[in-house]
Design an enzyme around this catalytic site. Sequence first.
Site: not given
Length: 437
Positions: A99, A102, A266, A269, A294, A305, A307, A337
């Site tokens: 991003h 980031d 992802e 998700h 992802d 979420d 991850d 991710d």
Amino acid sequence: MSEYFKGIGKIEYKGKGGDDLSFKFYNPEEVVNGKSMKDNLKFAMSYWHTLTGQGVDIFGGATQDKSFGETDPMAHAKAKAEAGFEFMDKLGIEYFCFHDRDIAPEADTLEETNKRLDEIVDYIEVLMKKYNKKLLWGTTNAFSNPRFMHGAATSCNADVFAFAAAQIKKAIEITTRLGGAGYVFWGGREGYATLLNTKMGFELDNLGRMLKMARDYGRSIGFTGDFYIEPKPMEPMTHQYDYDCATVIGFLNKHGLEKDFKLNVEANHATLAGHSFAHELRVAREAGMLGSIDANQGEVFNGWDTDNFPTNVYDMALAMYELIKAGGYPKGGTNFDAKLRRASTDAKDLFRGYITGMDTMALAYKIAAKIIEDGRLDSFVDQRYSSYNSGIGKKIVDGTATFAELEKYALDLGEVTTNESGAQEYLEGIVNSIIFG
Ligand code: XLS
Ligand code: CA
Ligand code: CA
């Protein structure tokens, strides 16, 4: 340049007997389906979890230090970049994703923030050359800053829409400059908290307007990569507009964006939306829109979420089956991710997380390739639909059958006499015998 991950050398493939800092199943040079595993999987490092995430959750602060020895914001941004390239180099990961926020922190004004971005992008460009790394995709963080509390493109506030547009414009510019193969839109806060205060149709049209402007601008400055939408059904909003792949495909078609956009799917998700990862990839593949992945997984019984790094080989094998059937990644890859658990605080844990994730993906990919090579699943499915290859079935598919003709056919038939078994258990047995046989 300092070494950030001291005492950890290059991670190599050592096979099943290897230690925790070696690949047991991922051999980058092994050829499967005519390509090296490295090129089949195209692994990417997520800048945010890997270099920014510090184990914070809503009940507690940082447990993992990501200061990289710096306190000044820009010195820190540079140290982060150096650490990231060292990390990729040690793991043999060729790609990364970020991003805008980031890679460089926001300053007090947009102008100053953009200057910071330019400065760090100059440096990242140097590191990319030095380490021979590529940008898989860039994206915009238009959800963390409080200005985006009502959303970005779907905010009720036109000033916020303009601010988000400016931010996306800059992020597409830096992605293009770094030769990014993709640009992701994850609808951070594009959704609603309650319908009571929301003009849903208006917000969705504004999202369409934003994406069209982004596409047109990107193409005008020479961005030739794929744009992606990354579906997610909820979190942080009660309802996120990019709910799942089917919803997003409908949206892209409605707004004439289907030629430039694909999906970044992802795993976590998918399960949040009540789907398997394989289901979401199947939807994307059938629409010709499977762009990038992802890779992660959720905690099975949690509805949020989490991850986690992927470890579930069975589910991932069925997902990789979809990827291979889609013909592999057009321009995308496998972005981790994924983040460490909050209590994973050993300096080696980040490497262990990636190694386990990469091994999981490699195992899954090889199993999927074997399922396809075995051919029993495919031939079963072909046979299952074979009544459409000739006679009345072919006429239905060709579009030449009419209701009147079908009625006559049914009347002549009197009753359907043959309906073969779906044989799910037989097929599940085949998958198990391929995995464990
Ligand atoms: C958050 C998303 C995000 C996107 C990129 O849930 O997964 O990290 O991948 O903005
Ligand atoms: Ca994601
Ligand atoms: Ca996620």
